[in-house]
Design an enzyme around this catalytic site. Structure first.
Site, PDB file in Angstrom:
ATOM      1  N   SER A 149       0.885  -1.076   0.052  1.00 22.69           N
ATOM      2  CA  SER A 149       0.184   0.257  -0.199  1.00 22.69           C
ATOM      3  C   SER A 149       0.883   1.302  -0.018  1.00 22.69           C
ATOM      4  O   SER A 149       2.346   1.767   0.121  1.00 22.69           O
ATOM      5  CB  SER A 149      -0.811  -0.218   1.003  1.00 22.69           C
ATOM      6  OG  SER A 149      -1.428   1.572   1.409  1.00 22.69           O
ATOM      7  N   TYR A 162      -2.730  -1.021  10.832  1.00 24.65           N
ATOM      8  CA  TYR A 162      -2.850  -1.254   8.981  1.00 24.65           C
ATOM      9  C   TYR A 162      -0.906  -1.144   8.575  1.00 24.65           C
ATOM     10  O   TYR A 162      -0.876  -1.809   8.016  1.00 24.65           O
ATOM     11  CB  TYR A 162      -3.931  -0.463   7.786  1.00 24.65           C
ATOM     12  CG  TYR A 162      -3.523  -1.248   6.517  1.00 24.65           C
ATOM     13  CD1 TYR A 162      -4.454  -1.968   6.000  1.00 24.65           C
ATOM     14  CD2 TYR A 162      -3.159   0.345   6.357  1.00 24.65           C
ATOM     15  CE1 TYR A 162      -3.881  -2.657   4.730  1.00 24.65           C
ATOM     16  CE2 TYR A 162      -3.859   0.206   5.066  1.00 24.65           C
ATOM     17  CZ  TYR A 162      -3.935  -0.689   4.515  1.00 24.65           C
ATOM     18  OH  TYR A 162      -3.618  -1.250   2.841  1.00 24.65           O
ATOM     19  N   LYS A 166       1.644  -3.392   6.898  1.00 24.42           N
ATOM     20  CA  LYS A 166       2.581  -2.948   5.160  1.00 24.42           C
ATOM     21  C   LYS A 166       4.077  -2.633   5.452  1.00 24.42           C
ATOM     22  O   LYS A 166       4.595  -3.256   4.612  1.00 24.42           O
ATOM     23  CB  LYS A 166       1.648  -2.330   4.876  1.00 24.42           C
ATOM     24  CG  LYS A 166      -0.138  -1.881   4.406  1.00 24.42           C
ATOM     25  CD  LYS A 166      -0.373  -3.064   3.835  1.00 24.42           C
ATOM     26  CE  LYS A 166      -1.416  -3.671   3.277  1.00 24.42           C
ATOM     27  NZ  LYS A 166      -1.544  -4.679   2.322  1.00 24.42           N
ATOM     28  N   THR A 197     -12.659   0.215  -4.119  1.00 26.63           N
ATOM     29  CA  THR A 197     -12.780  -1.555  -3.290  1.00 26.63           C
ATOM     30  C   THR A 197     -13.677  -1.574  -2.325  1.00 26.63           C
ATOM     31  O   THR A 197     -14.083  -0.415  -1.240  1.00 26.63           O
ATOM     32  CB  THR A 197     -11.579  -2.426  -3.143  1.00 26.63           C
ATOM     33  OG1 THR A 197     -10.682  -1.591  -1.822  1.00 26.63           O
ATOM     34  CG2 THR A 197     -10.767  -2.301  -3.963  1.00 26.63           C
TER      35      THR A 197
END
Length: 279
Positions: A149, A162, A166, A197
Site C-alpha cells: 500500500s 494497518y 504493510k 474496493t
C-alpha cells in the site's frame, strides 16, 4: 475491450493462487489472469461468493478454476488449501498475497485484538501462504506478488495497525527476495494508492466491530480493474516494485526526506481529513 497483451502467452496454463480473490483487486486480478489463460486457485472466506466467481470464470472465460474457503490467518488451513491446489494442478507458478483488512481508529482507542487480527491477516497470512507455496514456486521458477500500500512507505492517520502490517510486508519480502537470488523466483511488491474496493466498508473500529466509513476526501480513486491491469503488466515484466498512485511519489519523497512538511501538508489529505478537521 481487446488488448494486445491478451495475446501474451506467459501465463497461459500457469497456476495462479490469489488470496482474498472474491472482491476488489483480487477479483479483478482473477478476471484478468483468466483472460490471459491462467488456471486459478482462489482463496476467500465466503463459500457462496467463491462458488459464484468460479462458475463465472468457467462460463465466461473457459477458465479452469478452484475456489477454496480459507482463512489465511490459519496456518494449518493454508497448508491444507495449498496441498489441495498442488494435488489438483500439480503446483503453483504465481502466488498473489492479496488478502487484507484495515481499521480506522486512533492507536489509543484500538484494542489489542484489532492489532492482532490485522497482523494475522495482512502479515501472517502472507507468511503462511508463502511458506506453504515456496517449494513449488522454487521448482517452477515462479513469482510472488504482494499487495502492499501507499502506507508501506508513508503513514496514514488512524491506521496504525494497518500501516505496521504493510511495513512488515516490505521487511519480509525484501529480505526473501535477497535470499531467493539465483533461484529464478521473482518477488514483486505492489503499492496501490486509493482504490475503489470494499476494504473500507469492512474496516474495523477500535473495539473490533465493523463500521462502514464515509468516503475519504482524497481526490482521484483508481478502479480495481486498472490496478489489476497494471499488476498484470508488472508481472509480465517481473518487476520488483510497482507504485501505482499519482500521489505516491510525493508522499514517498516527503515522508523520507521532509517528514515535518509531510506531516503538516500531505498526511492529513492522505488520511482523508478535510481542511481544519482533526478526525
Amino acid at each position: 475491450m481487446y488488448r494486445k497483451v491478451f495475446a501474451n502467452k506467459v501465463f497461459e496454463r500457469k497456476v495462479v493462487l490469489i488470496t482474498g480473490g472474491c472482491a476488489g483487486i483480487g477479483r479483478a486480478l482473477a478476471m484478468r489472469l483468466a483472460q490471459a489463460g491462467a488456471r486459478l486457485v482462489i482463496l476467500d472466506l465466503q463459500q457462496t461468493e467463491l462458488d459464484s466467481l468460479v462458475q463465472h470464470l468457467r462460463d465466461h472465460h473457459n477458465c479452469d478454476a478452484l475456489g477454496l474457503r480459507c482463512d489465511v490467518a490459519d496456518a494449518l488451513a493454508v497448508e491444507q488449501a495449498i496441498a489441495l491446489a498442488c494435488e489438483r494442478f500439480g503446483g503453483i507458478d504465481v502466488l498473489i498475497n492479496n488478502a487484507g483488512i484495515t481499521h480506522r481508529s486512533t492507536f489509543a482507542e484500538t484494542e489489542l485484538a484489532v492489532f492482532q487480527r490485522i497482523m494475522a491477516v495482512n502479515y501472517f497470512g502472507a507468511v503462511h501462504c508463502t511458506r506453504a507455496a515456496l517449494p513449488s514456486l522454487i521448482a517452477r521458477r515462479g513469482q510472488i506478488i504482494v499487495l502492499s500500500s501507499l502506507s508501506g512507505f508513508a503513514p496514514l492517520l488512524y491506521r496504525s495497525a494497518y500501516n505496521a502490517s504493510k511495513h512488515a510486508l516490505h521487511g519480509l519480502f525484501e529480505t526473501l527476495r535477497a535470499e531467493l537470488k539465483g533461484s529464478g523466483v521473482n518477488v514483486m511488491l505492489v503499492c496501490p494508492g486509493f482504490t475503489a474496493t470494499d476494504l473500507r466498508k469492512n474496516a474495523l473500529v477500535g473495539d473490533g466491530s465493523m463500521a462502514q466509513q464515509p468516503p475519504l476526501a482524497i481526490g482521484k480513486v483508481a478502479s480495481a480493474q486498472d490496478v489489476a491491469e497494471a499488476i498484470y503488466r508488472g508481472a509480465l515484466a517481473r518487476r520488483r516494485l510497482l507504485v501505482l498512485s499519482n500521489i505516491n511519489w510525493r508522499a514517498r519523497l516527503l515522508a523520507r526526506f521532509f517528514p515535518r512538511l509531510f506531516e503538516r501538508v500531505l498526511l492529513p489529505r492522505l488520511s482523508g481529513l478535510k481542511p481544519g478537521s482533526s478526525r
